[in-house]
Motif scaffolding. Sequence first.
Motif, mmCIF file in Angstrom:
data_model
loop_
_atom_site.group_PDB
_atom_site.id
_atom_site.type_symbol
_atom_site.label_atom_id
_atom_site.label_comp_id
_atom_site.label_asym_id
_atom_site.label_seq_id
_atom_site.Cartn_x
_atom_site.Cartn_y
_atom_site.Cartn_z
ATOM 1 N N VAL A 124 15.729 82.964 49.658
ATOM 2 C CA VAL A 124 14.692 82.279 50.421
ATOM 3 C C VAL A 124 15.290 81.758 51.713
ATOM 4 N N ILE B 58 9.052 77.751 46.907
ATOM 5 C CA ILE B 58 10.392 78.339 46.788
ATOM 6 C C ILE B 58 10.610 78.869 45.376
ATOM 7 N N VAL C 139 18.900 79.387 48.749
ATOM 8 C CA VAL C 139 17.976 78.918 49.788
ATOM 9 C C VAL C 139 18.771 78.606 51.044
#
Length: 703
Positions: free
Chosen positions: A603, A593, A648
């Motif tokens: 992400v 990541i 994320v």
Amino acid sequence: MRDQNIIGRAAVVPRQSGPRAAVSTIYRSAAASPSGESPRPDQHHHHGRLGRIRGLDGIRALSVAAVLAYHVGTAGGPTVLPGGFLGVDVFFVVSGFLITSLLFGEAAKHGRISLRQFYIRRARRLLPASYLLLITVALLGPTLVPDQVQRLKGDIVAAVAYGTNWWLLHQNGSYFATDSEKAPLLNHLWSLAVEEQFYLIWPLFVILLWRTRWTLLGVTLALITGSTLLATYLYNPFTDPSRVYFGTDTRAAAPLVGAALAIALRPWLWGQTDSPARGRAINLTAAAGVTAVVTLIALMRDDADFLYQGGFLLVAIAAGALVVGVSHPSSRLGAALDARPLRWLGERSYGIYLWHWPIFVLLPAGGGITGWCWAVVKIGISIAVAALSYRLVEQPIRHGLPKDFSQRDQASRRAVRLRIAASVLIPLLAAGVAVVRLNDAPPPADPLVDAGPALQLGILPSAQPSKDTATPALTFKAPIRVAVFGDSQGMTLLRNTPDDLDRYLRITDETIEGCGIMLTRIRSKSGERTDLADSCPNWQEHWAESARKRRPQIALVMLGAWDVFDAITDTGTIAFGSPEWDALFMDATSRGIGELRAVGAQVALSLLPCYRPVRGSAGFWPERGKDVRTQHVNTLLTELAKRDPDRVFTINPPEEFCTDPQISTKLNYRWDGVHYYKAGAQLYFRTVVPQLSRVPRPAPIPN
């Protein structure tokens, strides 16, 4: 494998005595019958003369039967002899034993060895049947296996040069693939390549050292040891063992064991007048050899670690004991193996081996015949084709004009000439046609791409909440730039995308096939295993480089296929789901990541769907089908997303893969229950594209 009793047909010569006369007889024997045709069954061993070696054809017959039984199982039929592949090792030992005796015989008679004559004899024995097979495959391949045509071109060139084993390694080919529909037609020729390379190199050692027999024996034993140690060194129990299995350097021990036995025991000096004690020893050797070989063939698996760490040498020693015990004229087992049916099969074992695998692969079950009934049909066809090749092609070319040719009438001589000419010219003509067919064949289809009709996403509903009762249609000012990272799940997904996906996503494939991010070894309870550190040691660098190059708005990460197993490290096994395993997975995923975020990408972690792995497919990993495992990985991925909620995100896969058996187990959605075909890709993107549309676009980062 294919040397018939080339030292077993003694010419009629004046009685002589002494070792030199004995080996001289071997040479005359070989010169009289370079083809390896078995002589009359009433010939025997005598001191100073080596007659027909009883039982070796029987060994060949039983060895090729073991290989057939093994390949019946690997070609989709019932498995009876898991160790039948060891029949090839028995052939190796027989070849080393006979070839070495032939070379010593010529050296003793003439004081030198003619490589030219040696290779001419080998060519006349081996090339006709081999080239006939290659021509036939080239002619029929474009029609019967069009997806293999481009591969066949290279396979045929490698087979002509007797380099199939190294070609397969160059192509990352595996002897242990279980999907017969995708099996290359000429994989089995690897063993012929090993033997021919042995024939090319071994005579040079004999030429240099035949006068000092014990020195040659010492060199041979050193080469056996070196080959075995190299195989042990190269073997990795968590990777495909084909490098050790195919390599001439790692398989040379078997023919060298046969050569060592010939050098040490000098079979041309054996006679029937040996003492009763020696006769008993020979029979005990034969009994021990056949017991060991039969036991290994019946029980040994091709993935047994023991084989690649010295086990093949043990197999060769057992086969050597069998060859020695059967070859001696006082052997009772040799007499039993000399039965006419076994002798007939043994004489044709080379052709049977050549033809059986393409026939096994090309003939699908039909007419309701399955299981062993269909296996018997395919075996029968293989034997029949080999018998025709032996009679119509191999024998005429091998023997040439008969000895009484000059004494025959004109019509008979013309018939012989026509038969020999036809045996040569017809294959040559067929070869020309085969070349044209291969060159005209269309490029092969990608086996990972569904050949079905194209699918479309259509108008996708918006994932944004709406005050209206109707959900508005999803629209974009411009497609989202998405790069997919992960393993072969993403790779197959992107090879089967809907035709109109580019309306929504501008997507690139940055996946690595067979790559997990936890660089450990894994082993399935099915016996499958792999070393992820060997498969993709530089995955993190690949992610970073690809992200810098593509600069996606969203990096879609698809993991899971390799992340539901216990992790095996140098210090022990880390149980799946344990705190240590979780920490290892979280650390690896976090590093990935970080590489993607470094270029400004958002992400998106694709959660794992429910897998339904298909038993019998190439690479069966049943742990993937345990939903409790995939759910645990999803929990960890969700926890990672919560650590950075602005950058994320998690993406939910289609729930139908868990809730609808008609979809989750249907192979047109996922061809092996894990990897996608068009219907599965359409379902995935219909579910995922609306979620990706909600991911905030990242702020641009200067290059």
